[in-house]
Design an enzyme around this catalytic site. Structure first.
Site, PDB file in Angstrom:
ATOM      1  N   GLU A 245      29.090 105.802 -18.220  1.00 46.58           N
ATOM      2  CA  GLU A 245      29.873 106.845 -18.909  1.00 46.58           C
ATOM      3  C   GLU A 245      29.409 106.986 -20.356  1.00 46.58           C
ATOM      4  O   GLU A 245      29.270 108.100 -20.874  1.00 46.58           O
ATOM      5  CB  GLU A 245      31.370 106.492 -18.845  1.00 46.58           C
TER       6      GLU A 245
ATOM      7  N   GLU B 285      33.202 101.074  -9.739  1.00 43.56           N
ATOM      8  CA  GLU B 285      34.662 101.083  -9.919  1.00 43.56           C
ATOM      9  C   GLU B 285      35.406 100.843  -8.609  1.00 43.56           C
ATOM     10  O   GLU B 285      36.365 100.064  -8.553  1.00 43.56           O
ATOM     11  CB  GLU B 285      35.115 102.425 -10.535  1.00 43.56           C
TER      12      GLU B 285
HETATM   13  C1  1HE Z   1      31.588  90.777 -18.360  1.00 41.15           C
HETATM   14  C2  1HE Z   1      31.302  91.997 -17.713  1.00 41.15           C
HETATM   15  C3  1HE Z   1      32.303  93.003 -17.732  1.00 41.15           C
HETATM   16  C4  1HE Z   1      29.617  90.697 -17.472  1.00 41.15           C
HETATM   17  N1  1HE Z   1      33.440  92.717 -18.375  1.00 41.15           N
HETATM   18  N2  1HE Z   1      32.735  90.564 -18.975  1.00 41.15           N
HETATM   19  N3  1HE Z   1      31.556  96.662 -14.399  1.00 41.15           N
HETATM   20  C5  1HE Z   1      31.110  95.877 -13.408  1.00 41.15           C
HETATM   21  O1  1HE Z   1      31.686  95.782 -12.353  1.00 41.15           O
HETATM   22  C6  1HE Z   1      29.866  95.067 -13.705  1.00 41.15           C
HETATM   23  C7  1HE Z   1      30.251  93.621 -13.904  1.00 41.15           C
HETATM   24  N4  1HE Z   1      29.104  92.782 -14.303  1.00 41.15           N
HETATM   25  C8  1HE Z   1      28.121  92.394 -13.438  1.00 41.15           C
HETATM   26  O2  1HE Z   1      28.074  92.818 -12.302  1.00 41.15           O
HETATM   27  C9  1HE Z   1      27.108  91.436 -13.962  1.00 41.15           C
HETATM   28  O3  1HE Z   1      27.679  90.735 -15.073  1.00 41.15           O
HETATM   29  C10 1HE Z   1      25.782  92.087 -14.417  1.00 41.15           C
HETATM   30  C11 1HE Z   1      25.007  92.565 -13.174  1.00 41.15           C
HETATM   31  C12 1HE Z   1      25.977  93.249 -15.376  1.00 41.15           C
HETATM   32  C13 1HE Z   1      24.926  91.021 -15.169  1.00 41.15           C
HETATM   33  O4  1HE Z   1      24.787  89.885 -14.349  1.00 41.15           O
HETATM   34  P1  1HE Z   1      24.349  88.497 -15.024  1.00 41.15           P
HETATM   35  O5  1HE Z   1      24.118  87.524 -13.910  1.00 41.15           O
HETATM   36  O6  1HE Z   1      23.232  88.746 -15.970  1.00 41.15           O
HETATM   37  O7  1HE Z   1      25.589  88.039 -15.952  1.00 41.15           O
HETATM   38  P2  1HE Z   1      26.978  87.360 -15.505  1.00 41.15           P
HETATM   39  O8  1HE Z   1      26.755  85.889 -15.292  1.00 41.15           O
HETATM   40  O9  1HE Z   1      27.609  88.084 -14.395  1.00 41.15           O
HETATM   41  O10 1HE Z   1      27.884  87.601 -16.790  1.00 41.15           O
HETATM   42  C14 1HE Z   1      27.555  86.973 -18.030  1.00 41.15           C
HETATM   43  C15 1HE Z   1      28.810  87.012 -18.876  1.00 41.15           C
HETATM   44  O11 1HE Z   1      29.136  88.387 -19.140  1.00 41.15           O
HETATM   45  C16 1HE Z   1      30.020  86.434 -18.177  1.00 41.15           C
HETATM   46  O12 1HE Z   1      30.833  85.884 -19.167  1.00 41.15           O
HETATM   47  P3  1HE Z   1      30.935  84.287 -19.396  1.00 41.15           P
HETATM   48  O13 1HE Z   1      31.896  84.136 -20.519  1.00 41.15           O
HETATM   49  O14 1HE Z   1      31.399  83.718 -18.097  1.00 41.15           O
HETATM   50  O15 1HE Z   1      29.529  83.854 -19.742  1.00 41.15           O
HETATM   51  C17 1HE Z   1      30.692  87.633 -17.589  1.00 41.15           C
HETATM   52  O16 1HE Z   1      32.068  87.451 -17.378  1.00 41.15           O
HETATM   53  C18 1HE Z   1      30.442  88.636 -18.691  1.00 41.15           C
HETATM   54  N5  1HE Z   1      30.524  90.000 -18.184  1.00 41.15           N
HETATM   55  N6  1HE Z   1      30.073  91.919 -17.168  1.00 41.15           N
HETATM   56  C19 1HE Z   1      33.641  91.537 -18.979  1.00 41.15           C
HETATM   57  N7  1HE Z   1      32.122  94.193 -17.189  1.00 41.15           N
HETATM   58  C20 1HE Z   1      37.001 103.287 -18.510  1.00 41.15           C
HETATM   59  S1  1HE Z   1      37.036 102.771 -16.907  1.00 41.15           S
HETATM   60  C21 1HE Z   1      35.466 102.117 -16.586  1.00 41.15           C
HETATM   61  C22 1HE Z   1      35.526 101.233 -15.384  1.00 41.15           C
HETATM   62  C23 1HE Z   1      34.317 100.386 -15.240  1.00 41.15           C
HETATM   63  O17 1HE Z   1      33.474 100.306 -16.106  1.00 41.15           O
HETATM   64  S2  1HE Z   1      34.200  99.550 -13.747  1.00 41.15           S
HETATM   65  C24 1HE Z   1      32.677  98.738 -13.850  1.00 41.15           C
HETATM   66  C25 1HE Z   1      32.818  97.354 -14.406  1.00 41.15           C
END
Ligand code: 1HE
Length: 266
Positions: free
Chosen positions: A121, A141
């Protein structure tokens, strides 16, 4: 009017070079540049300030391997928001992204890794998207039990059409590579998107600011109008832009045969 130097930024970095080209960097790589409320607040401040600070183009990039993982899901979980709370969160997102899209300063996004959910977005509010070989686009989402709230129903549907957007949300389909260009998620796919975006910004910054203002606000506004109103607005905008001093100078150069010609390069 707030100056760029007065902005208090924690999740983003902002620099402006001597040519008036701003580089805005998403700087939460440890959280994959997830967009929390504080980051959205910073984007609102930044895009409220840039258009009046003499900035001629803005490169939007990210630190780390991913452009943005979208909504900060951990914050959303922790805050345990009510419907009304989240409605207001979304209104802040819209404010930030509308200021970007309608602010009149060209925004060129450098994309890498995940450009998903709210990250897409954000990217879709830029005027030009430049992707690298590792970039992928998704709208997860549905899988998270969520819905888009940062303007995807408008901007992503506008870029790729509603059928593809619905498919991405229902099936979890990811786009990347030439397919992402072909469907309209990005305009460029290159090995070095940072350099490409910088070249695009440098060229755009050579245009008169008033022309860029029209290109980067009027076209978006006109898409929201009836054809009749858009034609009227176009005439009014062209009346102002096409008679500006900077246009007169360039037209004089063309009439004298000293202006560049519009031809493909060698
Ligand atoms: C996060 C987020 C997040 C990572 N919010 N903390 N978005 C998603 O569904 C995508 C969610 N993220 C992922 O699928 C993966 O993190 C990635 C593919 C982007 C990257 O993977 P990777 O292996 O490099 O990283 P990781 O181990 O998953 O995450 C590293 C850290 O980033 C970890 O935090 P930590 O404190 O445990 O180290 C994760 O929790 C953090 N992290 N993504 C919060 N999204 C206005 S409405 C909009 C609605 C949406 O956007 S829905 C889509 C949400």
């Amino acid at each position: 009017m707030r100056q760029i130097s007065e902005l208090r930024l924690e999740n983003t970095l902002l620099e402006v070079d001597d040519d008036g080209i701003a580089t805005l960097t998403l700087n939460r790589p440890a959280k994959r540049n997830a967009l929390d409320a504080a980051t959205i607040d910073e984007l609102i401040e930044i895009f409220s300030t840039l258009p009046r600070a003499g900035v001629r183009a803005c490169i939007l990039r990210a630190n780390g391997d991913h452009f943005s993982a979208g909504l900060d899901l951990v914050e959303h979980h922790r805050e345990n928001r009510s419907a009304s709370d989240f409605m207001h969160v979304c209104l802040r997102w819209h404010e930030a992204f509308n200021k970007m899209e309608y602010g009149g300063v060209p925004v060129i996004a450098v994309l890498k890794g995940a450009v998903v959910g709210g990250g897409l977005e954000l990217a879709s509010a830029a005027h030009i998207r430049v992707a690298g070989p590792d970039t992928y686009f998704g709208l997860p989402e549905g899988q998270r039990g969520l819905f888009t709230g940062g303007g995807a129903t408008i901007r992503v549907a506008d870029l790729i059409g509603k059928a593809r957007m619905i498919d991405m949300m229902l099936s979890g389909r990811l786009y990347r590579g030439t397919e992402a260009v072909d469907v309209g998620l990005c305009q460029y796919l290159v090995d070095d998107p940072e350099t490409k975006a910088r070249d695009i910004a440098a060229n755009a910054a050579k245009n008169p600011p008033l022309s860029n203002f029209a290109i980067c606000s009027a076209i978006s506004h006109m898409q929201n109008m009836s054809a009749l109103d858009a034609a009227y607005a176009e005439a009014v905008v062209a009346g102002v832009v096409n008679t500006q001093d900077a246009a007169r100078e360039r037209l004089a150069a063309f009439a004298q045969g000293t202006a560049n010609k519009i031809k493909p390069g060698a």
